[in-house]
Design a protein around this motif. Structure first.
Motif, short mmCIF file in Angstrom:
data_model
loop_
_atom_site.label_atom_id
_atom_site.label_comp_id
_atom_site.label_asym_id
_atom_site.label_seq_id
_atom_site.Cartn_x
_atom_site.Cartn_y
_atom_site.Cartn_z
N CYS A 37 0.84 -1.19 0.00
CA CYS A 37 0.00 0.00 0.00
C CYS A 37 0.87 1.25 0.00
N ASN A 38 0.56 2.18 -0.86
CA ASN A 38 1.38 3.40 -0.98
C ASN A 38 1.17 4.38 0.17
N TYR A 39 0.16 4.15 1.00
CA TYR A 39 -0.18 5.11 2.06
C TYR A 39 -0.06 4.52 3.46
N ALA A 40 0.43 3.30 3.59
CA ALA A 40 0.49 2.64 4.90
C ALA A 40 1.24 3.50 5.91
N GLY A 41 0.61 3.77 7.04
CA GLY A 41 1.24 4.56 8.08
C GLY A 41 1.21 6.05 7.86
N GLN A 42 0.61 6.51 6.75
CA GLN A 42 0.54 7.93 6.45
C GLN A 42 -0.85 8.47 6.80
N SER A 43 -0.93 9.79 6.91
CA SER A 43 -2.21 10.43 7.15
C SER A 43 -3.03 10.43 5.86
N VAL A 44 -4.23 9.90 5.91
CA VAL A 44 -5.09 9.79 4.74
C VAL A 44 -6.41 10.50 5.02
N ARG A 45 -6.88 11.26 4.07
CA ARG A 45 -8.18 11.93 4.19
C ARG A 45 -9.29 10.88 4.21
N ALA A 46 -10.08 10.86 5.27
CA ALA A 46 -11.12 9.84 5.44
C ALA A 46 -12.41 10.29 4.78
#
Length: 221
Positions: free
Chosen positions: A57-66
């Motif tokens: 996953c390119n976003y694992a552990g990053q802040s993601v807009r929910a």
């Protein structure tokens, strides 16, 4: 690069670009679509989505807009067992984002002809799809995605400027023309053809799994 257009008055407009779309990992050749919203116009990116290579996953552990998630399912009344499992994972998913489960009646006008039934279901679905939503169509001919790619897809959707993500599960004969043209993404949950009830349970569980991947939690191994 997102595009926002505002009316300053009846004769002039202001155009502003937003950098928020630059981080999307899987988009190509952007085409701008403009939607009227009262006295302002909001333009979103209508694009061809290509899935990033690799299993991570390119976003694992990053802040993601929910983004809020809506699930539109065309089908008959669900069995109590299916509803119980769906509700269980819906409650888990709500720890990460708001989620709405909407069931639409299959063959709403009791059409005798299959093509007419598909058209009537298509109209029902499209009446609920919002102009600024990111539309994910579940289809047996869609792209085959893994759990990590589903997590990446959710992360990418958060960078589009869309107001929410809507996942569409079709009726017994599949999706209609309007939804196919409107969809931003087409995916399949399995190479097997799934009953709409089974597809719903698999989808909700995978959405929950995707968010645990994004948060770096231990549910997914």
């Amino acid at each position: 690069m997102g595009l926002y257009i505002y009316f300053l008055n009846c004769c002039s407009i202001k155009v502003a670009f937003s950098p928020h779309l630059e981080n999307i990992t899987g988009f190509e050749s952007q085409e701008i679509l403009v939607y009227g919203m009262g006295l302002s116009l909001f333009a979103i990116s209508k694009t061809h989505y290509s899935y990033p290579p690799g299993k991570q996953c390119n976003y694992a552990g990053q802040s993601v807009r929910a983004l809020p998630i809506r699930i539109l399912t065309v089908g008959k009344k669900r069995s109590p067992g299916v509803q119980l499992i769906a509700d269980e994972y819906m409650e888990k998913l709500k720890n990460y984002c708001s989620v709405q489960d909407i069931r639409l009646k299959s063959n709403p006008k009791n059409a005798k002809d299959v093509m007419a039934q598909i058209e009537h279901e298509d109209i029902s679905v499209m009446s609920l799809v919002k102009s600024n939503e990111w539309v994910v169509m579940l289809d047996e001919h869609g792209a085959d995605v893994g759990s990590e790619q589903m997590a990446t897809l959710i992360g990418d959707a958060g960078n589009t400027g869309a107001s929410s993500i809507v996942f569409c599960i079709g009726g017994p004969y599949g999706h209609g023309r309007q939804l196919k043209e409107r969809a931003d993404v087409s995916i399949k949950l399995s190479s097997l053809v799934l009953n709409h009830e089974v597809a719903l349970v698999v989808l909700i569980e995978q959405l929950y799994r995707a968010w645990t991947i994004l948060k770096g939690q231990k549910y997914h191994h």
